[in-house]
Design an enzyme around this catalytic site. Structure first.
Site, mmCIF file in Angstrom:
data_model
loop_
_atom_site.group_PDB
_atom_site.id
_atom_site.type_symbol
_atom_site.label_atom_id
_atom_site.label_comp_id
_atom_site.label_asym_id
_atom_site.label_seq_id
_atom_site.Cartn_x
_atom_site.Cartn_y
_atom_site.Cartn_z
ATOM 1 N N HIS A 1 -5.195 41.406 17.539
ATOM 2 C CA HIS A 1 -4.113 41.185 18.477
ATOM 3 C C HIS A 1 -3.722 39.726 18.602
ATOM 4 O O HIS A 1 -2.563 39.376 18.529
ATOM 5 C CB HIS A 1 -4.314 41.812 19.856
ATOM 6 C CG HIS A 1 -2.982 41.907 20.532
ATOM 7 N ND1 HIS A 1 -2.076 42.878 20.209
ATOM 8 C CD2 HIS A 1 -2.325 41.070 21.353
ATOM 9 C CE1 HIS A 1 -0.957 42.666 20.849
ATOM 10 N NE2 HIS A 1 -1.068 41.560 21.547
ATOM 11 N N TYR B 1 -0.225 36.293 18.270
ATOM 12 C CA TYR B 1 0.165 35.130 19.074
ATOM 13 C C TYR B 1 0.075 33.842 18.263
ATOM 14 O O TYR B 1 0.796 32.887 18.528
ATOM 15 C CB TYR B 1 -0.649 35.093 20.377
ATOM 16 C CG TYR B 1 -0.250 36.275 21.218
ATOM 17 C CD1 TYR B 1 0.929 36.236 21.938
ATOM 18 C CD2 TYR B 1 -0.961 37.461 21.191
ATOM 19 C CE1 TYR B 1 1.371 37.337 22.640
ATOM 20 C CE2 TYR B 1 -0.531 38.568 21.891
ATOM 21 C CZ TYR B 1 0.633 38.503 22.610
ATOM 22 O OH TYR B 1 1.070 39.598 23.284
ATOM 23 N N HIS C 1 7.508 48.695 15.768
ATOM 24 C CA HIS C 1 7.222 47.728 16.830
ATOM 25 C C HIS C 1 6.846 46.363 16.263
ATOM 26 O O HIS C 1 7.423 45.347 16.613
ATOM 27 C CB HIS C 1 6.111 48.256 17.728
ATOM 28 C CG HIS C 1 5.466 47.201 18.570
ATOM 29 N ND1 HIS C 1 6.125 46.598 19.612
ATOM 30 C CD2 HIS C 1 4.247 46.599 18.484
ATOM 31 C CE1 HIS C 1 5.333 45.683 20.148
ATOM 32 N NE2 HIS C 1 4.200 45.662 19.484
ATOM 33 N N PHE C 2 5.865 46.338 15.340
ATOM 34 C CA PHE C 2 5.417 44.989 14.949
ATOM 35 C C PHE C 2 6.353 44.350 13.940
ATOM 36 O O PHE C 2 6.372 43.130 13.810
ATOM 37 C CB PHE C 2 3.934 44.962 14.530
ATOM 38 C CG PHE C 2 3.599 45.596 13.226
ATOM 39 C CD1 PHE C 2 3.908 44.984 12.035
ATOM 40 C CD2 PHE C 2 2.929 46.812 13.205
ATOM 41 C CE1 PHE C 2 3.561 45.570 10.825
ATOM 42 C CE2 PHE C 2 2.585 47.405 12.002
ATOM 43 C CZ PHE C 2 2.909 46.773 10.813
ATOM 44 N N HIS C 3 7.160 45.162 13.251
ATOM 45 C CA HIS C 3 8.182 44.513 12.412
ATOM 46 C C HIS C 3 9.269 43.876 13.282
ATOM 47 O O HIS C 3 9.815 42.845 12.928
ATOM 48 C CB HIS C 3 8.786 45.501 11.415
ATOM 49 C CG HIS C 3 7.944 45.647 10.167
ATOM 50 N ND1 HIS C 3 6.841 46.448 10.115
ATOM 51 C CD2 HIS C 3 8.036 45.060 8.946
ATOM 52 C CE1 HIS C 3 6.291 46.355 8.911
ATOM 53 N NE2 HIS C 3 6.992 45.521 8.182
ATOM 54 N N ARG D 1 2.098 56.745 9.675
ATOM 55 C CA ARG D 1 2.436 55.599 8.843
ATOM 56 C C ARG D 1 1.458 55.469 7.689
ATOM 57 O O ARG D 1 0.545 56.257 7.548
ATOM 58 C CB ARG D 1 2.478 54.324 9.681
ATOM 59 C CG ARG D 1 1.165 53.895 10.286
ATOM 60 C CD ARG D 1 1.475 52.748 11.216
ATOM 61 N NE ARG D 1 0.342 52.251 11.950
ATOM 62 C CZ ARG D 1 -0.075 50.980 11.904
ATOM 63 N NH1 ARG D 1 0.500 50.111 11.106
ATOM 64 N NH2 ARG D 1 -1.077 50.582 12.648
ATOM 65 N N ARG D 2 1.695 54.465 6.851
ATOM 66 C CA ARG D 2 0.834 54.141 5.702
ATOM 67 C C ARG D 2 0.778 55.285 4.695
ATOM 68 O O ARG D 2 -0.252 55.534 4.085
ATOM 69 C CB ARG D 2 -0.582 53.819 6.153
ATOM 70 C CG ARG D 2 -0.649 52.747 7.217
ATOM 71 C CD ARG D 2 -2.068 52.310 7.443
ATOM 72 N NE ARG D 2 -2.145 51.293 8.455
ATOM 73 C CZ ARG D 2 -2.563 51.478 9.708
ATOM 74 N NH1 ARG D 2 -2.945 52.665 10.113
ATOM 75 N NH2 ARG D 2 -2.601 50.483 10.544
#
Ligand SMILES: [Cu+2]
Lengths: 540, 187
Positions: free
Chosen positions: A215, A219, A366-368, A429-430
């Site tokens: 996580h 950041y 989300h993370f893209h 996914r994946r």
């Protein structure tokens, strides 16, 4: 003009070159698993490509951007020659060597474990050792940033550390500590098994170690973006930073609360009890705080720029903003994508809602949005802003720059919004392909096709970005002057010690990590009944 | 807001900032309290207990031997489903469950990390070798759901799809009369 231009350029060019290659892989993956590609493909190639894409985009690219930008900040914010240039080059070459070492086994199909490793799947030891070298190279940068600040402090006792450098060093400390989780997993668990010294591994413990890194690494990726928000954007659009103090508080909050929240990645895992899952969920809510503060401060700074340009009224000032300025465009796109990505993040952090979308395409979306959208768009802005100072030449044309940013923004939305949708429908996914002839899956074919088209828009934008940077080297020479950071509205004369140093915050970061991780890690580490046989990849 | 000089401007800026920071903190506290409330009040906490199991001996003895996999009707009317994931299939590949019944899914992995996701529901759990995953489920409507493996488990991952078949409660009870382990494999 910066002195160590070659050092900074080397970091940026390698970062953006591997970014370009990884974009190709990403677009190819989207294509082969969409209904656009009807031939039979070998799924093994897909996972090789996915491992390379993730490793490059997750570890190599953002690390090099943070390092190159960090060296430029150290030199121009502290206005002193960079200390330890030779070490900086050593760190750079370690990363290059580590990346090559990691990518060869991936290309050969001996390390298709994705960048999140997935023990007890075990790939070639060279892959993991290469990743470790990348991290070690970046730790040299962490040490150099700290040393450069120390040298400056000796010459400027009691003076406020420039915000850009304050944030830069906070980011480097965050990274140093964040990387420890994956380092422990690799050094204590995975590499001994990959080298054949051991044959069993505790997959549950490995997942907890990785969550420590997984996580907060986001950041670390985010730090250059936030530094650009605070110290580039207001200056580049002709405004002032609303509050220097708020910037310091935001970076300190990231340092302290970004770390002890990673177990929210294991909400659905059986090896962590409900108590620590809840604690990490609550702490995850906290990490929204620095972002909320930043959104306020940056919007206020942008408003100041508009009013200085003659903007009037409660909302009329928005029209007075320099919308043809690429940095203005970039920060707007970045904020919009951060808004959507952040809203998705609030859903992920709650384990009631997370169950619906855990490990589906929603997460990929989300993370893209966060990384590829909000973060990378500001990497573009940083490069555009720094390039004239690095090359001594002006950018070839702002029209092209604007087109590139627009393409990226549109491409990101076209790629990630359909992913969120199919994620809600439960698409895992994946996966190398889906059987679109299955009536339960065929309604998703259209969304997957859209995403694939978005991937190609992103690829075109990325190539345009590389083209602009490359042609900028051939423009006529133009002196860009000294590299400056945004000035705050109210000049900073004194800063409380707590907002000018790190000791208590680093102590708090480590203390919180220990309280939030020691028990889950120790209870797993002392057991002997939870290790399972390794499954070697590519050996079958 | 206007750009002002001097101390007055700085005070206004600081006050505005403090207000916004307070609002932000309240938003976050409310979110955390909501999550805690939903977790405790609606009992949507994840599995509280950590249970280990040797993945190399699943087929030899204990809860996850082949003859014990599938769905079983407990004396209290609840249903327990036991399943394992291995590269690249689930056993049983088709899980048979009754509608409108509390169901406990107990599952583990025989080799690497897998995941169970039942499409159209919020049943979603990881299968980590060495550990037993437990998840409560309840299906209201009859019908079939796809059940893909949601976690990368090596080259055959994309082929790892199971199924959940929800049938009528009475029909299930009739099938379960003999006391055996039920599944819909081959149906
Ligand atoms: Cu699987």
């Amino acid at each position: 003009m910066l002195v160590n231009r070659k050092l900074v350029l080397a970091h940026f060019w390698v970062a953006f070159a591997v970014f370009g290659l990884a974009l190709f892989l990403g677009a190819w993956q989207m294509f082969v698993r969409s209904p656009l590609y009807t031939w039979i493909s070998n799924p093994e190639w897909y996972y090789r490509s996915l491992t390379a894409h993730g490793t490059v985009m997750g570890y190599v690219f953002p690390t090099l951007v943070a390092m190159g930008f960090g060296y430029a900040i150290s030199e121009s914010a502290l206005k002193q020659p960079l200390v330890g240039v030779r070490w900086a080059w050593a760190g750079f070459w370690l990363i290059v060597a580590g990346s090559v070492m990691a990518m060869v086994p991936v290309a050969l199909g001996r390390a298709s474990v994705l960048y999140t490793f997935y023990p007890p799947l075990i790939g070639s030891a060279f892959y993991y050792i290469g990743v470790v070298l990348v991290v070690v190279g970046s730790w040299i940068w962490v040490a150099l940033m700290s040393i450069n600040l120390r040298v400056w402090r000796r010459e400027h006792p009691g003076e406020p550390v420039p915000l850009a450098m304050f944030a830069n060093v906070a980011g480097s400390y965050l990274w140093a500590w964040t990387a420890v989780g994956a380092a422990l997993e690799l050094l204590l668990q995975i590499i001994p098994v990959a080298l054949g010294w051991r044959t069993t591994i505790d997959a549950g413990l490995a997942r907890v170690f990785f969550s420590w890194t997984l996580h907060a690494i986001v950041y670390f990726w985010l730090m250059p973006t936030y530094i650009a928000y605070y110290t580039i954007v207001p200056r580049a659009i002709g405004g002032r930073l609303y509050s220097d103090t708020m910037g310091r508080i935001a970076f300190i909050l990231f340092l302290v609360v970004a770390m002890p929240i990673g177990i929210h990645h294991t909400f659905a895992d059986p090896q962590v009890g409900a108590g620590f899952k809840f604690i990490h969920s609550a702490f995850t809510a906290l990490v929204a705080l620095p972002t909320l503060l930043t959104v306020f401060t940056i919007c206020a700074s942008v408003e100041i720029a508009a009013r200085l340009r003659g903007g009037r009224g409660a909302f009329g000032w928005i029209m007075a903003l320099p919308w043809d300025n690429p940095i203005m465009l970039a920060v707007t796109f970045s904020f919009v994508l951060l808004g959507f990505g952040g809203a998705g993040g609030l859903i992920n952090m709650s384990y009631q809602l997370d169950a619906t979308i855990h490990n589906t395409q929603w997460i990929t979306g989300h993370f893209h949005l966060i990384f590829g959208g909000a973060i990378v768009i500001m990497y573009f802005a940083i490069a555009y802003d720094l390039w004239p100072h690095l090359t001594g030449r002006a950018l070839p044309g702002l029209k092209l720059v604007r087109a590139q940013l627009w393409l990226w923004f549109v491409g990101m939305i076209v790629t990630t919004f359909p992913w969120h949708w199919v994620g809600i429908l439960g698409m895992p996914r994946r996966m190398a392909y889906y059987d679109y002839s299955d009536p339960a899956i065929s309604p998703q074919a259209f969304s997957v096709t859209l995403s694939a088209i978005g991937a190609f828009v992103l690829l075109i934008s990325g190539l345009l970005f590389l083209y602009i940077l490359a042609t900028a080297h051939r423009q006529p020479a133009a002196d860009a002057g000294a590299y400056r950071f945004s000035a705050p509205v109210h000049p900073v004369r004194t800063v409380p010690l707590a907002l000018n140093s790190y000791a208590i915050w680093v102590a708090l970061m480590i203390g919180l990590t220990v309280t939030n991780y020691a028990y889950p890690i120790l209870t797993l580490a002392v057991r002997s009944d939870n290790s399972v046989p390794a499954v070697y990849v590519g050996a079958q | 807001m206007t750009v002002q000089d001097g101390n007055h401007g700085a005070e206004v800026a600081a006050r505005t900032e403090r207000r916004w920071a307070t609002v932000s903190v309240i938003v976050i506290v409310v979110l955390a309290v909501l999550a805690a409330f939903a977790g405790i009040h609606q009992v949507t906490m994840p599995q509280p207990r950590v249970e280990t199991i040797d993945p190399t001996r699943l087929h030899l003895s204990g809860e996850f031997v082949e003859s014990n996999l599938g769905s079983v009707l407990e004396p209290n009317g609840a249903v327990t489903v036991r399943a394992i994931g291995q590269q690249y299939s689930f056993t049983p590949a088709c899980i048979l469950v009754p509608a409108q019944t509390p169901i406990t899914l107990r599952a583990t992995s025989a080799d690497v990390v897998h995941g169970i996701l039942v499409q159209g529901t919020n049943v979603n759990t990881m299968l980590v070798p060495g550990y037993v995953s437990e998840q409560l489920m309840r299906f209201e409507k009859l019908g079939d759901h796809l059940m893909p493996c949601q976690e990368f488990c090596s080259f055959g991952h994309e082929g790892m799809w199971g199924k959940v078949k929800v049938i009528d409660k009475e029909e299930f009870a009739a099938k379960a009369k003999s006391g055996g382990r039920l599944s819909c494999v081959g149906e």
